[in-house]
Design a protein around this motif. Sequence first.
Motif, short mmCIF file in Angstrom:
data_model
loop_
_atom_site.label_atom_id
_atom_site.label_comp_id
_atom_site.label_asym_id
_atom_site.label_seq_id
_atom_site.Cartn_x
_atom_site.Cartn_y
_atom_site.Cartn_z
N GLY A 227 0.79 -1.22 0.00
CA GLY A 227 0.00 0.00 0.00
C GLY A 227 0.83 1.27 0.00
O GLY A 227 2.05 1.24 0.07
N ASN A 228 0.11 2.40 -0.10
CA ASN A 228 0.73 3.73 -0.20
C ASN A 228 1.67 3.82 -1.41
O ASN A 228 2.72 4.46 -1.34
N ILE A 229 1.28 3.18 -2.50
CA ILE A 229 2.07 3.24 -3.71
C ILE A 229 1.69 4.53 -4.45
O ILE A 229 0.50 4.83 -4.62
N ALA A 230 2.68 5.29 -4.87
CA ALA A 230 2.40 6.51 -5.64
C ALA A 230 1.88 6.12 -7.03
O ALA A 230 2.30 5.10 -7.58
N PRO A 231 0.96 6.90 -7.59
CA PRO A 231 0.38 6.55 -8.89
C PRO A 231 1.44 6.22 -9.95
O PRO A 231 1.29 5.24 -10.68
N ALA A 232 2.50 7.00 -10.03
CA ALA A 232 3.51 6.78 -11.07
C ALA A 232 4.39 5.57 -10.78
O ALA A 232 5.22 5.19 -11.61
N GLU A 233 4.23 4.97 -9.60
CA GLU A 233 5.07 3.83 -9.23
C GLU A 233 4.37 2.49 -9.38
O GLU A 233 4.93 1.45 -9.03
N VAL A 234 3.14 2.48 -9.92
CA VAL A 234 2.42 1.22 -10.03
C VAL A 234 3.03 0.32 -11.11
O VAL A 234 3.22 -0.88 -10.90
N ILE A 235 3.35 0.89 -12.25
CA ILE A 235 4.00 0.11 -13.32
C ILE A 235 5.36 -0.42 -12.83
O ILE A 235 5.63 -1.63 -12.94
N PRO A 236 6.22 0.44 -12.28
CA PRO A 236 7.47 -0.09 -11.72
C PRO A 236 7.24 -1.21 -10.70
O PRO A 236 7.92 -2.24 -10.74
N LEU A 237 6.27 -1.03 -9.79
CA LEU A 237 6.00 -2.08 -8.80
C LEU A 237 5.61 -3.38 -9.47
O LEU A 237 6.05 -4.47 -9.08
N GLU A 238 4.77 -3.28 -10.49
CA GLU A 238 4.31 -4.51 -11.16
C GLU A 238 5.51 -5.27 -11.75
O GLU A 238 5.56 -6.50 -11.69
N THR A 239 6.49 -4.55 -12.28
CA THR A 239 7.67 -5.25 -12.82
C THR A 239 8.50 -5.88 -11.70
O THR A 239 9.10 -6.94 -11.90
N ILE A 240 8.52 -5.25 -10.53
CA ILE A 240 9.25 -5.84 -9.40
C ILE A 240 8.56 -7.12 -8.95
O ILE A 240 9.20 -8.12 -8.64
N ARG A 241 7.24 -7.10 -8.91
CA ARG A 241 6.47 -8.30 -8.55
C ARG A 241 6.77 -9.45 -9.51
O ARG A 241 6.71 -10.62 -9.14
N LEU A 242 7.04 -9.13 -10.77
CA LEU A 242 7.20 -10.16 -11.80
C LEU A 242 8.67 -10.52 -12.05
O LEU A 242 8.97 -11.30 -12.97
N GLY A 243 9.58 -9.96 -11.26
CA GLY A 243 11.00 -10.27 -11.48
C GLY A 243 11.54 -9.65 -12.74
O GLY A 243 12.47 -10.17 -13.34
N LEU A 244 10.97 -8.52 -13.15
CA LEU A 244 11.39 -7.90 -14.41
C LEU A 244 12.06 -6.54 -14.20
O LEU A 244 12.11 -5.71 -15.11
N ARG A 245 12.52 -6.31 -12.98
CA ARG A 245 13.37 -5.15 -12.72
C ARG A 245 14.61 -5.68 -12.02
O ARG A 245 14.53 -6.71 -11.32
N GLY A 246 15.72 -4.99 -12.16
CA GLY A 246 16.98 -5.48 -11.59
C GLY A 246 16.86 -5.99 -10.16
O GLY A 246 17.43 -7.01 -9.79
N ASP A 247 16.06 -5.31 -9.36
CA ASP A 247 15.99 -5.59 -7.93
C ASP A 247 15.56 -7.01 -7.59
O ASP A 247 15.98 -7.58 -6.59
N THR A 248 14.63 -7.56 -8.36
CA THR A 248 14.13 -8.92 -8.05
C THR A 248 14.39 -9.88 -9.21
O THR A 248 13.89 -10.99 -9.22
N LEU C 51 12.23 3.17 -22.72
CA LEU C 51 11.15 2.66 -21.89
C LEU C 51 11.83 1.83 -20.81
O LEU C 51 12.34 0.74 -21.08
N GLY C 52 11.89 2.36 -19.61
CA GLY C 52 12.74 1.82 -18.54
C GLY C 52 12.62 0.31 -18.38
O GLY C 52 11.52 -0.23 -18.43
N TRP C 53 13.76 -0.33 -18.19
CA TRP C 53 13.88 -1.79 -17.98
C TRP C 53 12.77 -2.57 -18.69
O TRP C 53 12.68 -2.47 -19.93
N ALA C 54 11.96 -3.38 -18.01
CA ALA C 54 10.96 -4.17 -18.73
C ALA C 54 9.55 -3.63 -18.50
O ALA C 54 8.57 -4.37 -18.54
N THR C 55 9.46 -2.31 -18.28
CA THR C 55 8.12 -1.74 -18.07
C THR C 55 7.21 -2.00 -19.26
O THR C 55 5.99 -2.06 -19.10
N SER C 56 7.78 -2.16 -20.45
CA SER C 56 6.95 -2.41 -21.64
C SER C 56 6.13 -3.69 -21.52
O SER C 56 5.11 -3.83 -22.17
N TYR C 57 6.56 -4.59 -20.63
CA TYR C 57 5.83 -5.86 -20.47
C TYR C 57 4.43 -5.63 -19.89
O TYR C 57 3.50 -6.34 -20.21
#
Lengths: 256, 256, 256
Positions: A227-248, C51-57
């Motif tokens: 929760g408390n996710i900023a609107p512009a951070e929802v797409i980035p968060l979704e990629t983190i959930r899916l292992g598609l950003r460097g962090d995960t 389009l940052g990292w895999a956000t396009s997914y």
Amino acid sequence: MSLNYILQDIPERTLKPRTNGLTMVMDKGLSLRQVEDFLEVAGIHTDIVKLGWATSYVTPNLKEKLKLYKEAGIPVYFGGTLFEAFVIRNQFDDYRRTLDTFGMEYAEVSDGSIEIPHEEKCEFISKLSKQVTVISEVGSKDATKIFAPYKWIKLMQAEIDAGSWKVIAEAREGGNVGIYRDSGEVRQGLVDEILTQIPEEKIIWEAPQKAQQVWFIELIGTNVNLGNIAPAEVIPLETIRLGLRGDTFNHFLNKK
Amino acid sequence: MSLNYILQDIPERTLKPRTNGLTMVMDKGLSLRQVEDFLEVAGIHTDIVKLGWATSYVTPNLKEKLKLYKEAGIPVYFGGTLFEAFVIRNQFDDYRRTLDTFGMEYAEVSDGSIEIPHEEKCEFISKLSKQVTVISEVGSKDATKIFAPYKWIKLMQAEIDAGSWKVIAEAREGGNVGIYRDSGEVRQGLVDEILTQIPEEKIIWEAPQKAQQVWFIELIGTNVNLGNIAPAEVIPLETIRLGLRGDTFNHFLNKK
Amino acid sequence: MSLNYILQDIPERTLKPRTNGLTMVMDKGLSLRQVEDFLEVAGIHTDIVKLGWATSYVTPNLKEKLKLYKEAGIPVYFGGTLFEAFVIRNQFDDYRRTLDTFGMEYAEVSDGSIEIPHEEKCEFISKLSKQVTVISEVGSKDATKIFAPYKWIKLMQAEIDAGSWKVIAEAREGGNVGIYRDSGEVRQGLVDEILTQIPEEKIIWEAPQKAQQVWFIELIGTNVNLGNIAPAEVIPLETIRLGLRGDTFNHFLNKK
């Protein structure tokens, strides 16, 4: 579920309407067109929206905004500070009427800024749960008030028993109190201990900072409630959930 | 003044056009539609807009943007760095013509990036005040230039005497110089001393960070003049002024 | 090149299409209307969009978004993490088809999250350079992996030889790994040494933080290639390049 191309072995996300894997977004003053923009991009990834604290008091076009979210099928609720602002003024009945006036289907009960005896808080939860779906928040906005883990568990369980649909672990917009240290670091022992007693799908972890989101996704998995996710951070968060950003990226690959 | 529902005992805000309680917003490159979005949500809470430093030099659609603000009844001015960029190039007369070309009714005089003998700065204020309403800024953008309180007072008073409508206490967009330490913390003794000599309604405190806004609202009150507010932070600031965010929730309740 | 008024002695910017002085912007989930807003204000100052990292997914309306950038004459590419996500799944051929499906004219090759023998990475660059213009990235997203300067140089040169149009020096969205320390501070000795061997117009420095942008502009000049710029920071960056913001105001004046 790929939108644009196929990648194999992507962690499976639950589908809306979800009971776990929720993304709760904080709207702290979007315009109508900004809500539309947010919905276009992040609507499919967003489960519920909070109008942060009492921003609704000074927000123009509130009814029109609520309508936009409703048409998109995304529930909205007023931040818990608004509940507290009514209660401290002995205006709880006005609060209930306000919820009806605006057709709210969810409400948050919290005691982050005021002191309410916990039994009384649970009565508020119980009463409101007959009117709307209640989310209740545990933890103070005051950085100096630190509870022991057994206390967090006791409070959360009592609030669930009183009728809360979900309990929220307080962090503020900044992510630096409650379950976090000043620095934003997670109180890891606390979270581990809470999870021995409270089912994880009942908890929404406020996690505004990226490192916090990563930490919870690595601990609990793709479908943790955040929760408390900023609107512009929802797409980035979704990629983190899916292992598609460097962090995960490696976390999920290594699990196979 | 409630927009959407009634809460009792809310601190009283001054009304536009205000002499104190001003919110000055920094636009550092909004598009026309983003200006419209900003005005929809925050226009009623905004008193004056600054086009940050010399962003107007590279901003497309400048005339159209100025027109949008004008139609909304919100004065606009170019950041002081633009004044300095003209002056250091011996183009002060061009600056005056530029103000006329764009129909500006306000201008900022500052010496944050260049050295101007203070008498000369006051002459610029005096000259410009015959053409537009002048806001002048005290304090350097250079973090190593620290003035004693008596110096701040002397400079502010001289600039008011020369014709400044308001004086601004420098902080930059980041909020970490001038009246603040590197860390963003307020130089409290300095502020206290300034306020013994300069009427608070004559000063706009640059306060881009939330903790800084809270600090000034708790010191001076709901209707303190605050500046360098980001467009998306006007609604949050308004709730802080009204005691409707965690940060000042108890401050105003306890005063009653 | 003034848009709105004339200031003398402004550093000369290269013109689009540029070989140096590039501004590479990171879109991490803009809506279509937000892309239009960005283009209105910053299009003339932007050379290429990632389009940052895999956000396009997980981004809806991807084709429509690509179309908007194309109509504005601004090339777009998918972040390198997407390349890596395909490669680690043995889906490189799918990646090539995906580039064609979406009509991509640029692609990034990186090894920030996975280990690829460098010869193999160069083969990927070589193969892809027959299909699209290749940008390759040097440096790990893992803050603990630190290369010696001679290694950076060797890797960069090999990738240019293999067909990279430009090499990117890794920093992440946050600007705290690769060429930067944890704190965001530049590894100055590293950058100096790289520049003794690799022509500066071949390198795009990821520099999301303002202090990093200032540092590179003061070292290399107005027309340094900078990347990972947030959409709302393009106008501010352009003023820093031109000596029209406090940070570089005196740097350019003093050079005359």
